[in-house]
Design a protein around this motif. Structure first.
Motif, mmCIF file in Angstrom:
data_model
loop_
_atom_site.group_PDB
_atom_site.id
_atom_site.type_symbol
_atom_site.label_atom_id
_atom_site.label_comp_id
_atom_site.label_asym_id
_atom_site.label_seq_id
_atom_site.Cartn_x
_atom_site.Cartn_y
_atom_site.Cartn_z
ATOM 1 N N ILE A 120 0.854 -1.192 0.000
ATOM 2 C CA ILE A 120 0.000 0.000 0.000
ATOM 3 C C ILE A 120 0.892 1.244 0.000
ATOM 4 O O ILE A 120 1.735 1.406 0.885
ATOM 5 C CB ILE A 120 -0.915 0.024 1.245
ATOM 6 N N PRO A 121 0.736 2.134 -0.979
ATOM 7 C CA PRO A 121 1.550 3.358 -0.985
ATOM 8 C C PRO A 121 1.230 4.216 0.240
ATOM 9 O O PRO A 121 0.068 4.402 0.588
ATOM 10 C CB PRO A 121 1.124 4.065 -2.285
ATOM 11 N N THR A 122 2.269 4.713 0.880
ATOM 12 C CA THR A 122 2.071 5.522 2.083
ATOM 13 C C THR A 122 2.696 6.897 1.908
ATOM 14 O O THR A 122 3.647 7.072 1.150
ATOM 15 C CB THR A 122 2.699 4.842 3.309
ATOM 16 N N GLY A 123 2.148 7.857 2.648
ATOM 17 C CA GLY A 123 2.709 9.203 2.637
ATOM 18 C C GLY A 123 2.509 9.912 1.305
ATOM 19 O O GLY A 123 1.832 9.414 0.397
ATOM 20 N N PHE A 124 3.122 11.096 1.200
ATOM 21 C CA PHE A 124 2.983 11.935 0.010
ATOM 22 C C PHE A 124 4.319 12.593 -0.316
ATOM 23 O O PHE A 124 5.080 12.957 0.594
ATOM 24 C CB PHE A 124 1.914 13.014 0.236
ATOM 25 N N PRO A 125 4.616 12.768 -1.604
ATOM 26 C CA PRO A 125 5.823 13.492 -1.975
ATOM 27 C C PRO A 125 5.753 14.935 -1.464
ATOM 28 O O PRO A 125 4.662 15.484 -1.259
ATOM 29 C CB PRO A 125 5.801 13.457 -3.512
ATOM 30 N N ALA A 126 6.917 15.545 -1.276
ATOM 31 C CA ALA A 126 6.965 16.921 -0.775
ATOM 32 C C ALA A 126 6.190 17.864 -1.688
ATOM 33 O O ALA A 126 5.520 18.800 -1.222
ATOM 34 C CB ALA A 126 8.413 17.375 -0.640
ATOM 35 N N ALA A 127 6.265 17.628 -3.007
ATOM 36 C CA ALA A 127 5.563 18.502 -3.954
ATOM 37 C C ALA A 127 4.059 18.424 -3.766
ATOM 38 O O ALA A 127 3.349 19.437 -3.837
ATOM 39 C CB ALA A 127 5.928 18.120 -5.392
ATOM 40 N N ALA A 128 3.547 17.215 -3.509
ATOM 41 C CA ALA A 128 2.103 17.058 -3.290
ATOM 42 C C ALA A 128 1.680 17.722 -1.991
ATOM 43 O O ALA A 128 0.631 18.390 -1.930
ATOM 44 C CB ALA A 128 1.738 15.580 -3.281
ATOM 45 N N GLU A 129 2.465 17.557 -0.951
ATOM 46 C CA GLU A 129 2.167 18.210 0.324
ATOM 47 C C GLU A 129 2.164 19.723 0.164
ATOM 48 O O GLU A 129 1.303 20.430 0.713
ATOM 49 C CB GLU A 129 3.190 17.794 1.388
ATOM 50 N N ALA A 130 3.120 20.233 -0.624
ATOM 51 C CA ALA A 130 3.208 21.685 -0.832
ATOM 52 C C ALA A 130 1.986 22.198 -1.582
ATOM 53 O O ALA A 130 1.449 23.273 -1.262
ATOM 54 C CB ALA A 130 4.486 22.024 -1.591
ATOM 55 N N GLU A 131 1.533 21.439 -2.581
ATOM 56 C CA GLU A 131 0.332 21.844 -3.324
ATOM 57 C C GLU A 131 -0.886 21.867 -2.409
ATOM 58 O O GLU A 131 -1.728 22.767 -2.508
ATOM 59 C CB GLU A 131 0.096 20.888 -4.499
ATOM 60 N N ALA A 132 -0.985 20.879 -1.524
ATOM 61 C CA ALA A 132 -2.119 20.837 -0.598
ATOM 62 C C ALA A 132 -2.081 22.005 0.379
ATOM 63 O O ALA A 132 -3.115 22.631 0.666
ATOM 64 C CB ALA A 132 -2.111 19.508 0.164
ATOM 65 N N GLU A 133 -0.896 22.311 0.884
ATOM 66 C CA GLU A 133 -0.767 23.415 1.837
ATOM 67 C C GLU A 133 -1.074 24.758 1.181
ATOM 68 O O GLU A 133 -1.530 25.696 1.850
ATOM 69 C CB GLU A 133 0.641 23.424 2.433
ATOM 70 N N ALA A 134 -0.817 24.868 -0.116
ATOM 71 C CA ALA A 134 -1.048 26.131 -0.824
ATOM 72 C C ALA A 134 -2.516 26.340 -1.183
ATOM 73 O O ALA A 134 -2.908 27.429 -1.625
ATOM 74 C CB ALA A 134 -0.189 26.184 -2.084
ATOM 75 N N ALA A 135 -3.346 25.302 -1.012
ATOM 76 C CA ALA A 135 -4.768 25.409 -1.372
ATOM 77 C C ALA A 135 -5.465 26.456 -0.508
ATOM 78 O O ALA A 135 -5.182 26.593 0.679
ATOM 79 C CB ALA A 135 -5.439 24.058 -1.212
#
Length: 769
Positions: free
Chosen positions: A243-258
């Motif tokens: 099962i894939p876990t966690g998120f790449p830094a780029a994805a986390e950054a996009e979410a935080e910028a929402a």
């Protein structure tokens, strides 16, 4: 004897005429690769006579086809049609299935499915293959359409990885696999292994062994945890199933910028008192509902039902890091103690969750039903909503049943009672449609903050559950209908009609209960429902429900529509859970594009890879279901570990050649009574009547029989439960043929008194070498 070699790409090429020279179009290129079986860029360029700029264009085409999921890698340079198997290939033995058969996968084909190794075949030069071995096999398609692999030669050990627990002794460090189906243990000889502690959970790579017998050697790759830590069960499931876990830094950054949504480009729905109704422990709320009587004079007694769904597409744009990660994960995975979400928490539990009293972006559908529950029409809007209340199923149900609380009391008359009235109207349409009425008993595992199980209880089936289910089903139908009408590509949720083999098996089982079933009549949901209704109050209700469930096909995602048999719907798509399912996000994008609701709709790339996306999310869904089931089994085994020796009431839910599967009435836990624990008599598996039958006495252990068993072993690390039978078997069926004594038990090559002499029948004489 000449050596057997793994075939090269050139051996798979078609004998077709030489292709037309020049850069091929997409279909011509795919056709060439499909006929070649396996090839590479150089071979393709040579076949089409490409040079210079055309070779560069070919590389771009191949890259696009791989990204779209149409091509799969075969090693470093090889290419083949995605999922395609060659006539002969090198495979790794990955695992054993429930029947003990070995499952293999093409070594150079991560995109290919697991294939069963034909039983009873072993390498003439050595021992039978096992998990971790690398083999040369021939792939053959059977009459039923399935593919199996036939062993040609063992080639050594693979690089297969296993998750296991460390067991240390004075002389060795052993890795015992956490997969209860696996019998392969490893010996770690790496000096670092001595630093490990007994009970460590580790990831190890299967190596080779100079010894013909005994455990294989392995290499330590990673220490992932401890078997005695409270949340070990879900951790094991995550690692075991990849099962894939966690998120790449780029994805986390996009979410935080929402950013929170505004009214720009949206219809204001904040005055519509939509409410969310979810499990009490839900962290994300992706759907809200509201209903009111239709004031249209032409639709007296009709209802208007709103279903609003979180607008995830506004935050997860095509091609973004969030999108790439969500497609890979394909769905959220839910364990008793944790969730592995498809989207980062900033979105899944934040901006995309329809929180009470907060502005949220949504895509909503307004549906109109007549007094008979038939849908008259619908329309989609992209809106801004504000949830009027966050309710649990139990809370909403209690209010409607006359026990409102401080939250539900004020909204009972204006919101909840109209919702229930609308549902009862819609229920008329559902009953007329007659979807499958199979009942499934679900377990709820209650865990305290320390990770300890406090109780395992059956999950209540409330009218509130059915209300939300039916409103979501209708919203999903509206999405499919709209996209079809707009000729916009979409991913359907399809469910095929039961196969003739499954219907035949069901009919044979029902015949053992003297229940008639016309095998020649086409399967229909109303026929199944009639059977379930007629037997619901009888002694065999549970097992008939179980067998009918097993006779059904599995639902999958597909770009080709064949309808949904179980729901008895001609078109159906998943639209209502985009926070936790990628399929729903694709449908949302399709609606945005089809209805001109923004510039963040379905992209051309989404469309080009839609078929491969459907296949990928289907496999990911199966992976998630298996991981969730395994974690639950491990938690149940941990809960029952201190009750070894106790007796339990249960029911036989599975009959195999190696024993009986029992489901306990108290907890719903499943375990095995090995055939060796059924007494001294030899039992034969009668697959037609789904029973184990005593060879001499004819005593029977049939599917569905209520029994009492004693728990003799509970292994939390594997989730395995072993029982010993306490009950007596059912008497012999007087209508059944008596089996031949010793017909099954006679050892191969034993003397047959009816033969005059010579070797056993079917064995030829040969010179001793």
């Amino acid at each position: 004897m000449p050596k057997t070699r793994a075939p090269k790409a050139s051996r798979f090429k078609s004998a077709a005429a030489k292709p037309t020279q020049g850069l091929p179009d997409r279909e011509t290129l795919l056709k060439y690769i499909r006929e070649a079986g396996e090839t590479d860029k150089a071979e393709i360029a040579k076949a089409f006579g490409l040079k210079g700029a055309d070779r560069k264009a070919l590389r771009e085409m191949l890259k696009e086809l791989q990204e779209a999921g149409d091509l799969g890698r075969r090693g470093r340079r090889g290419l083949a049609q995605a999922g395609a198997l060659p006539p002969v290939g090198v495979v790794d033995v990955i695992e054993k299935d429930n029947d003990g058969d070995l499952m293999v996968r093409l070594t150079k084909g991560d995109d290919t499915a697991l294939v069963r190794l034909a039983p009873g075949r072993s390498d003439p030069a050595g021992a039978a293959p096992g998990v971790g071995d690398r083999l040369l096999v021939r792939f053959e398609t059977l009459e039923n359409g399935e593919t199996e692999a036939r062993l040609i030669k063992k080639l050594g050990a693979s690089v297969h990885k296993i998750l296991g627990v460390i067991r240390k002794s004075n002389r060795e460090v052993r890795v015992e696999p956490v997969d209860r189906k696996s019998k392969e243990s490893l010996i770690l000889t790496d000096p670092k292994a001595q630093e490990l502690r007994d009970g460590d959970l580790v990831l190890a790579q299967v190596g080779t062994s100079e010894e013909r017998y005994g455990p294989k050697r392995g290499k330590l790759l990673e220490v992932v945890g401890r078997e005695d830590q409270p949340r070990a069960a879900s951790l094991i499931a995550i690692y075991s199933h990849g099962i894939p876990t966690g998120f790449p830094a780029a994805a986390e950054a996009e979410a935080e910028a929402a950013q929170p949504p505004t009214l720009t480009g949206r219809e204001d729905l904040r005055q519509v008192p939509l409410v969310t109704i979810d499990p009490p422990d839900a962290r994300d709320h992706d759907d809200a509902v509201y209903a009111e009587p239709d004031d249209d004079a032409g639709n007296k007694g009709g209802w208007i039902v709103w279903v609003a769904i979180a607008d995830v597409a506004a935050y997860v744009r095509p091609g973004s890091s969030l999108d790439v990660t969500a497609r890979e994960k394909a769905n959220s995975v839910y364990f008793p103690d944790r969730v592995e979400p498809m989207l980062p928490e900033r979105l899944s539990a934040g901006l995309c969750s329809l929180r009470e009293g907060e502005n949220r972006a949504c895509i909503a559908v307004r549906m109109v039903f007549d007094k008979s529950g038939r849908k008259k029409g619908h329309r989609f809007v992209r809106g801004l909503m504000r949830s009027a209340a966050k309710l649990s199923y139990e809370q909403a149900q209690a209010a409607v049943d006359g026990e409102p609380d401080d939250v539900t009391g004020p909204i009972l008359a204006p919101i909840l009672e109209p919702l229930w009235a609308a549902y009862r109207c819609m229920l008329q349409g559902r009953l007329a449609r007659s979807p499958l009425a199979i009942e499934s008993a679900e377990r709820r595992i209650l865990i305290n903050p320390e990770g300890e199980i406090t109780a395992i209880t059956p999950r209540a089936a409330l009218e509130a559950h059915k209300l939300i289910e039916e409103m979501m089903v209708q919203a999903n139908v509206c999405a499919a209908e709209t996209l079809e009408a707009k000729k916009t590509p979409l991913i359907y949720r399809i469910h095929d009609t039961p196969s003739q083999e499954k219907v035949q098996s069901l009919a044979e089982f029902l015949a053992t209960l003297d229940i008639p079933w016309n095998k020649g009549e086409a399967p229909r949901t109303d026929r199944f429902n009639k059977l379930l209704a007629e037997t619901r109050e009888g002694p065999n209700a549970d097992i008939i429900n179980e067998v009918v469930l097993r006779s059904q096909m599995q639902a999958i995602y597909s770009t080709e529509n064949i309808g949904h048999f179980g729901l008895n719907l001609a078109r159906y798509a998943h639209f209502t859970s985009p926070i936790r399912r990628y399929a729903d996000l694709i449908v949302h994008r399709g609606l945005i594009r089809a209805l001109g609701l923004g510039d963040d709709g379905l992209s051309d790339q989404d469309i080009s890879q839609m078929k491969s996306t459907a296949e990928q999310i289907t496999l990911a869904e199966r992976r998630a279901m298996a991981a969730e089931r395994d974690a639950t089994d491990r938690y149940v085994a941990a809960f029952l570990a201190d009750r070894v020796g106790a007796t339990f009431a249960g029911r036989i839910t599975g009959v195999t050649r190696f024993g009986l599967f029992i489901r306990l009435a108290e907890t719903g836990a499943d375990g095995l009574v090995p055939i060796s624990k059924l007494g001294g008599e030899f039992f034969i598996h009668d697959d037609r009547s789904h029973a184990l039958v005593g060879e001499r006495s004819g005593a029977r252990w049939p599917l569905g029989m209520q029994v009492e068993v004693k728990l003799v072993e509970a292994t939390p690390i594997t989730g395995g439960l072993l029982f010993e039978m306490v009950s007596e078997p059912a008497p012999r069926d007087p209508n059944a043929a008596r089996p031949r004594i010793g017909a099954i038990r006679r050892a191969p090559g034993s003397f047959d008194a009816k033969r005059k002499g010579g070797p056993p029948k079917g064995v030829r004489k040969g010179k001793r070498r």
